[in-house]
Design an enzyme around this catalytic site. Structure first.
Site, mmCIF file in Angstrom:
data_model
loop_
_atom_site.group_PDB
_atom_site.id
_atom_site.type_symbol
_atom_site.label_atom_id
_atom_site.label_comp_id
_atom_site.label_asym_id
_atom_site.label_seq_id
_atom_site.Cartn_x
_atom_site.Cartn_y
_atom_site.Cartn_z
ATOM 1 N N GLY A 364 31.379 24.116 -39.574
ATOM 2 C CA GLY A 364 30.013 24.556 -39.319
ATOM 3 C C GLY A 364 29.027 23.536 -39.839
ATOM 4 O O GLY A 364 29.404 22.516 -40.422
ATOM 5 N N GLY A 366 24.954 23.236 -41.667
ATOM 6 C CA GLY A 366 23.803 23.906 -42.251
ATOM 7 C C GLY A 366 22.611 22.987 -42.315
ATOM 8 O O GLY A 366 22.581 21.915 -41.695
ATOM 9 N N GLY A 367 21.609 23.399 -43.095
ATOM 10 C CA GLY A 367 20.375 22.639 -43.169
ATOM 11 C C GLY A 367 20.544 21.272 -43.806
ATOM 12 O O GLY A 367 19.791 20.355 -43.506
ATOM 13 N N PHE A 368 21.550 21.102 -44.684
ATOM 14 C CA PHE A 368 21.685 19.840 -45.401
ATOM 15 C C PHE A 368 22.967 19.086 -45.046
ATOM 16 O O PHE A 368 23.279 18.094 -45.685
ATOM 17 C CB PHE A 368 21.643 20.092 -46.910
ATOM 18 C CG PHE A 368 20.364 20.730 -47.362
ATOM 19 C CD1 PHE A 368 19.154 20.165 -47.053
ATOM 20 C CD2 PHE A 368 20.390 21.906 -48.081
ATOM 21 C CE1 PHE A 368 17.972 20.750 -47.460
ATOM 22 C CE2 PHE A 368 19.224 22.499 -48.507
ATOM 23 C CZ PHE A 368 17.995 21.925 -48.198
ATOM 24 N N GLY A 369 23.711 19.541 -44.046
ATOM 25 C CA GLY A 369 24.902 18.812 -43.652
ATOM 26 C C GLY A 369 25.978 19.706 -43.082
ATOM 27 O O GLY A 369 25.773 20.903 -42.863
ATOM 28 N N VAL A 371 30.195 21.091 -42.818
ATOM 29 C CA VAL A 371 31.350 21.485 -43.623
ATOM 30 C C VAL A 371 32.607 21.255 -42.800
ATOM 31 O O VAL A 371 32.669 21.664 -41.630
ATOM 32 C CB VAL A 371 31.262 22.962 -44.058
ATOM 33 C CG1 VAL A 371 32.483 23.341 -44.885
ATOM 34 C CG2 VAL A 371 29.991 23.217 -44.850
ATOM 35 N N LYS A 385 31.996 19.963 -48.055
ATOM 36 C CA LYS A 385 30.585 20.011 -47.666
ATOM 37 C C LYS A 385 30.030 18.596 -47.745
ATOM 38 O O LYS A 385 29.978 17.993 -48.811
ATOM 39 C CB LYS A 385 29.812 20.949 -48.593
ATOM 40 C CG LYS A 385 28.341 21.078 -48.255
ATOM 41 C CD LYS A 385 27.659 22.051 -49.211
ATOM 42 C CE LYS A 385 26.175 22.200 -48.904
ATOM 43 N NZ LYS A 385 25.514 23.140 -49.840
ATOM 44 N N ASP A 482 18.897 32.464 -51.567
ATOM 45 C CA ASP A 482 19.203 32.262 -50.142
ATOM 46 C C ASP A 482 20.449 33.050 -49.751
ATOM 47 O O ASP A 482 21.305 32.552 -49.011
ATOM 48 C CB ASP A 482 19.405 30.777 -49.841
ATOM 49 C CG ASP A 482 19.322 30.459 -48.346
ATOM 50 O OD1 ASP A 482 18.680 31.252 -47.624
ATOM 51 O OD2 ASP A 482 19.889 29.451 -47.904
#
Length: 527
Positions: A364, A366-369, A371, A385, A482
């Site tokens: 998947g 996300g906002g910062f990179g 996985v 990650k 979060d």
């Protein structure tokens, strides 16, 4: 420009800037093979392998890589590259790059050659010498280079010790190491306090085949080591080495204690015992020594107690600033370095585990990179990650996440396995949870139907327990900021684990509220 001119120049340039062990390299040229020309397809295939195999081997956790039947017949090339099991990835890459630069020229462009360095070996051939069914003569026979020096005393005991050490190291390499590598040491004498050993096979061999290969070259070559202070036996599939001087990195894996010298040898003199004679007049001596001894002990203790009391009074009177109550670094920075160092992982290990971050292994983003799923050399599955290089904000979030997760331990929090901060990469390595995130189950029609109320209750209860630990029970008081379904991961038994602490914030123990200068978290999510 003619390739025959370029290659020697390149070899000389590399040799000038790379330190070599005495006598290396050692080259073995195949017999009964044709030769290739600089413009041949065989040489083109060999150059293709040379451009990729050193990097592949150095990036592998096994420090080993192969290329089988590259190109079209009759110009196919098979090659192997292996580094000594104790060297770093950078050292491995440098050695193999040099090896493949020297390899074709050293044997006069024959279509079969091998080259051995102190830290690595490389080989290529027009036949598939890596096939389990292919056992050429050179695979069974070792190439031995002995040191010139000799052991002058207790030679019989020395030779027995060398044989025992080599066998023990070979056993460990075959049966106790994924790299099929082992190091050893044994105590011997004052002249040569220790004897050191190495045994290694190519990691693709089974334990039984590795031990058989080592047994074969040991039986054939160990006689040449008689009284010698060192030497090495090299072959394509396995090798061993003995030295009376240290030559390996790290802790020795095999240790053999000193053996007693023969009964006819003179016994070593007993070490002198430091005993003070008794005093002639004990009563007079006691009157003098006891008070002085009391003062020697008591005065430093009183001074220390006084210092501690003064420090405590100073701390009590000193005002604690609000900034230090809420600053994350105040709580975490002093202890983070040790915990982070213990979890550092090589980038080569993670590249090998994730297939160089292959798209097929992406779990998947996300906002910062992204996985990625990975599998370590020992078979353990991990989730890596990878922070996006274009994200400047994400660096601080990763530092924050690392500082927090390294300290937080609970069954409903994701466990941190390691961290890598090499080659401009920022990677966090977590345990792999096969059922992935909760949102993938909740918002999938088929999976949602299988999520009966008993499982839902267990998930809710687990999340609540994780939050209870963060808010009240851990050594740090943490607000996640979060928490959402995509940040709750599920293990094989659908037990929940809270993840992604990049935006988390540490509160003081008695703190109940705080003011933030920026909006964080996910839109429509409040924690």
């Amino acid at each position: 420009m003619d390739c025959r001119f370029i290659l020697p120049v390149a070899i000389v340039a590399v040799a000038l800037f790379t330190p070599l062990a005495a006598g290396e390299p050692w080259q073995v040229c195949g017999e009964d093979f044709d030769f290739f020309t600089p413009n041949s397809r065989f040489f083109a295939n060999l150059k293709l392998i040379a451009s990729t195999l050193p990097r592949n081997a150095s990036a592998s956790p096994l420090l080993y890589a192969t290329a089988t039947n590259i190109g079209a017949a009759p110009d196919q090339v098979t090659a192997a590259a292996l580094c000594r099991g104790d060297v770093t990835a950078a050292s491995c890459l440098a050695c193999l790059t040099q090896a493949f630069a020297n390899l074709p020229n050293g044997c006069g462009s024959t279509r079969d050659a091998a080259i051995y360095y102190d830290r690595c070996m490389a080989a290529y051939s027009a036949v598939d010498f890596l096939s389990p069914d292919f056992v050429p003569p050179r695979n069974a026979e070792g190439y031995t280079v002995n040191n010139l020096g000799k052991v002058a005393t207790e030679t019989a005991r020395y030779n027995r010790l060398v044989a025992a050490l080599v066998d023990a190291t070979a056993d460990f390499a075959a049966y106790n190491s994924a790299r099929r590598y082992a190091s050893g040491e044994a105590e011997f004498s004052k002249e040569f306090p220790k004897v050191y050993s190495l045994a290694q096979c190519t990691p693709d061999l089974t334990p039984a085949r590795c031990r058989s290969c080592l047994a074969n070259i040991i039986a054939t070559e160990i006689g040449t080591y008689k009284d010698s202070i060192g030497g090495r036996t090299m072959s394509l599939r396995c090798s061993f080495r003995i030295e009376t001087s240290p030559f390996l990195n790290g802790t020795m894996m095999v240790r053999i204690p000193a053996t007693a010298p023969p009964s006819g040898s003179p016994a070593a003199p007993a070490p002198p015992v430091n005993v003070s004679p008794p005093a002639a007049t004990p009563e007079r001596e006691m009157k003098y020594k006891v008070p002085r001894l009391v003062l020697i002990i008591l005065l430093p203790i009183l001074a220390a107690i006084n210092l501690v009391v003064c420090f405590c009074v100073w701390r009590k009177k000193r005002p604690v600033t609000k900034a230090k109550q809420t600053d994350t670094n105040y709580y975490a920075e002093a202890e983070d370095d040790d915990s982070v160092d213990s979890m550092l992982m090589d980038i080569s290990t993670l590249r090998a585990a994730t297939g160089d971050f292959a798209e097929s292994n992406k779990l998947g983003e996300g906002g910062f990179g992204a996985v990625y799923k990975g599998v370590l050399a020992d078979g353990n599955e991990i989730a890596v990650k990878r922070l996006s290089k274009s994200s400047t904000q994400g660096v601080e979030e990763l530092k924050n996440e690392l500082a927090l997760v390294a300290k937080l331990k609970h069954k409903n929090l994701v466990s941190l396995v390691g961290v890598c901060l090499e080659q401009q990469e920022r990677l966090l390595v977590y345990e792999f949870l096969p059922n992935r995130s909760l949102d993938l189950t909740l918002f999938d029609t088929e999976k949602r139907e299988k999520l009966e109320w008993e499982k839902r209750y267990r998930i809710i209860n687990g999340i609540a327990r994780g939050l209870q630990y963060l808010h009240e029970d851990s050594q740090l008081k943490v607000v996640h900021r979060d928490l959402k379904a995509s940040n709750v991961l599920l293990d094989a038994n659908m037990n929940p684990k809270i993840s992604d602490f990049g935006l988390a914030r540490i509160f003081g123990r008695d703190q109940t509220q705080a003011v933030t200068k920026r909006v964080v978290g996910t839109q429509s999510v409040t924690t």
